[in-house]
Scaffold this motif. Structure first.
Motif, PDB file in Angstrom:
ATOM      1  N   MET A   1       0.987  -1.252   0.606  1.00  0.00           N
ATOM      2  CA  MET A   1      -0.104  -0.004   0.160  1.00  0.00           C
ATOM      3  C   MET A   1       1.716   1.432  -0.048  1.00  0.00           C
TER       4      MET A   1
ATOM      5  N   LEU B   1       0.600   4.094  -2.977  1.00  0.00           N
ATOM      6  CA  LEU B   1       0.662   5.844  -2.115  1.00  0.00           C
ATOM      7  C   LEU B   1       1.349   6.350  -2.924  1.00  0.00           C
TER       8      LEU B   1
ATOM      9  N   LEU C   1      -3.126  -2.254  -8.133  1.00  0.00           N
ATOM     10  CA  LEU C   1      -3.905  -2.307  -7.340  1.00  0.00           C
ATOM     11  C   LEU C   1      -4.942  -3.302  -7.043  1.00  0.00           C
TER      12      LEU C   1
ATOM     13  N   ALA D   1      -3.063  -5.985  -4.307  1.00  0.00           N
ATOM     14  CA  ALA D   1      -2.622  -5.030  -2.991  1.00  0.00           C
ATOM     15  C   ALA D   1      -4.131  -5.052  -1.979  1.00  0.00           C
TER      16      ALA D   1
ATOM     17  N   LEU E   1      -6.718  -3.773  -1.151  1.00  0.00           N
ATOM     18  CA  LEU E   1      -6.894  -2.608  -0.612  1.00  0.00           C
ATOM     19  C   LEU E   1      -8.221  -1.949  -0.515  1.00  0.00           C
ATOM     20  N   ASP E   2      -8.421  -0.816   0.437  1.00  0.00           N
ATOM     21  CA  ASP E   2     -10.001  -1.327   0.864  1.00  0.00           C
ATOM     22  C   ASP E   2     -10.783  -0.080  -0.078  1.00  0.00           C
TER      23      ASP E   2
ATOM     24  N   LEU F   1     -10.626   3.601  -0.901  1.00  0.00           N
ATOM     25  CA  LEU F   1      -9.401   3.830  -1.213  1.00  0.00           C
ATOM     26  C   LEU F   1      -8.481   3.646  -2.326  1.00  0.00           C
ATOM     27  N   ALA F   2      -8.511   1.942  -3.097  1.00  0.00           N
ATOM     28  CA  ALA F   2      -8.730   1.629  -3.971  1.00  0.00           C
ATOM     29  C   ALA F   2      -9.037   2.256  -5.072  1.00  0.00           C
TER      30      ALA F   2
ATOM     31  N   ALA G   1      -8.364  10.042  -1.229  1.00  0.00           N
ATOM     32  CA  ALA G   1      -7.025   9.277  -1.064  1.00  0.00           C
ATOM     33  C   ALA G   1      -6.091   9.985   0.876  1.00  0.00           C
TER      34      ALA G   1
ATOM     35  N   TRP H   1      -8.573   9.822   3.425  1.00  0.00           N
ATOM     36  CA  TRP H   1      -8.928   8.005   3.861  1.00  0.00           C
ATOM     37  C   TRP H   1      -7.922   7.463   4.705  1.00  0.00           C
TER      38      TRP H   1
END
Length: 427
Positions: free
Chosen positions: A44, A48, A82, A85, A87-88, A91-92, A120, A123
């Motif tokens: 993550m 970012l 993505l 990963a 991700l939530d 966020l994704a 982002a 979050w």
């Protein structure tokens, strides 16, 4: 050219160009945006950082030169990263939207990219990942360099992370951008941001001036919500400086907010703090306990628990203090990442001192002093040092025998010797 009343030609009126100062983009780290990787050394964090890097490179390239800025395979590779990963979803989604600069650099819209990076950042802020939040907010402000609200958000998050120099430059930039664009909400909010920054530093006269400027701007443009926040902050400054108009400002803030405003629990908490400073411990305790269920923010809850501890200590409620101590101390090891931690620790120390629990008072006050020193919160540092001196002095006085106790011990020793001597002399 117009003629004056005296017949002389009048000079054309000069148009004032509002100056927009530059802002600090990073704080001396070895690699731009590397603080994200320090905070999140995982997949993550890498995503970012890549998002930040791509948006900044895209934003700093002239629009006519953006085509071909990234390789044709870069966007597909980013989407695959993505997906892998896990991700939530929120966020994704934000990172996918920001990846438009990679897919179509010549067509990506700066406002959409800015909105994606801000989403982002929000979050990350909600999860107290402040280094990453500041970085993504900076990407948003770089993508839309004329957007005052984006600049203000960077200042807000940088102040929260105690990056005070960076925060000040972004607040001042937001003021200039807001004035240029007639974005009066961001303009007035940035004055409040500066005021809170100076209050954190202990410079109350400057803090008051900035808040009054923000309040005046909000009144001129009928921004009721900003008026409420300005009055609320002025109430807190007045409370800290014993200015004498605390309740007048508190009532004005309550009227501006209205009974259903989301910031009303914070105002109630601060009024509870005022009552606490007046020694009205029972009233303050009732307010703090009523406020706790209304809070979602981790840092806000920590502060209210600490204040519950201070009020419990003042009221002589040891079980209530013990519960508050446990709740606040769960944040140990994360003090520097919790903006309210110096004040929370200081209030916890005051509660312990009221209960004459010198061990806990010393521990909390010394930790408050250390954390406040690292975060540049001068007024908390000074107050913590003063309390610590008081605690150590009272502790030493309690542990040392008083003159009366020492005299009594001497008298007892003498009595024993006399009795032994007298008994020994009897034949």
């Amino acid at each position: 050219m117009e003629a004056s009343s005296a017949g002389r030609p009048r000079k054309p009126r000069r148009r004032w160009k509002w100056h927009v100062p530059p802002a600090l983009v990073h704080g001396g780290e070895s690699l731009d945006g590397v603080q994200v990787l320090d905070e999140l050394p995982d997949a993550m964090g890498l995503l970012l950082w890549e998002t930040y890097r791509d948006v900044v490179v895209w934003a700093r390239t002239f629009p006519e030169e953006r085509e071909g800025l990234f390789t044709p395979q870069a966007h597909a590779a980013r989407l695959a990263e993505l997906d892998a990963a896990g991700l939530d979803p929120a966020l994704a989604e934000a990172l996918r939207a920001a990846a438009e600069v990679v897919r179509a650099p010549g067509e990506a819209d700066e406002m959409e990219v800015m909105a994606a990076c801000r989403a982002a950042a929000d979050w990350l802020d909600a999860r107290s990942l402040l280094a990453s939040a500041v970085t993504l907010a900076t990407a948003a402000a770089t993508a839309a360099p004329a957007h005052a609200g984006a600049a203000f958000r960077v200042g807000q998050l940088a102040r929260k992370r105690a990056e005070n120099a960076r925060a000040e430059t972004w607040f001042r930039r937001a003021i200039g951008l807001g004035r240029q664009a007639k974005d009066w909400t961001s303009y007035s909010e940035a004055f409040l941001g500066l005021g809170n920054l100076y209050r954190q530093r202990g410079n109350y006269p400057a803090a008051r001036r900035f808040h009054i400027r923000g309040l005046r701007a909000a009144r001129r443009h009928a921004l009721r919500d900003v008026q409420g926040r300005a009055l609320h902050d002025l109430f807190v400054i007045s409370m800290d400086t014993d200015n004498g108009d605390e309740m007048e400002l508190a009532r004005a803030a309550f009227r501006a907010y209205g009974p259903r405003h989301p910031r009303l629990p914070r105002l109630a908490h601060d009024i509870g703090m005022y009552w606490l400073s007046q020694g009205r411990f029972t009233q303050a305790l009732e307010v703090f306990r009523a406020v706790l269920p209304r809070l979602d923010d981790v840092c806000d809850k920590m502060l209210v628990w600490a204040n519950t501890g201070r009020a419990s200590g003042g009221a002589g409620d040891r079980p209530g203090y013990d519960e508050a101590w446990e709740q606040v101390w769960t944040h140990a090891g994360q003090w520097d990442d919790r903006p309210n931690s110096p004040r929370a620790l200081l209030n916890l120390a005051h509660g312990a001192a009221s209960l004459r629990d010198w061990t806990r008072a010393e521990r909390a006050a010394s930790t408050a002093r250390e954390v406040a020193g690292r975060r540049g919160e001068g007024h908390v540092t000074i107050e913590a040092e003063s309390l610590l001196d008081s605690v150590l002095r009272k502790r030493s006085l309690e542990s040392a025998p008083t003159a009366g106790e020492a005299g009594l011990a001497d008298a007892e020793d003498l009595a024993e010797e006399l009795v032994r001597s007298l008994r020994g002399s009897v034949r």
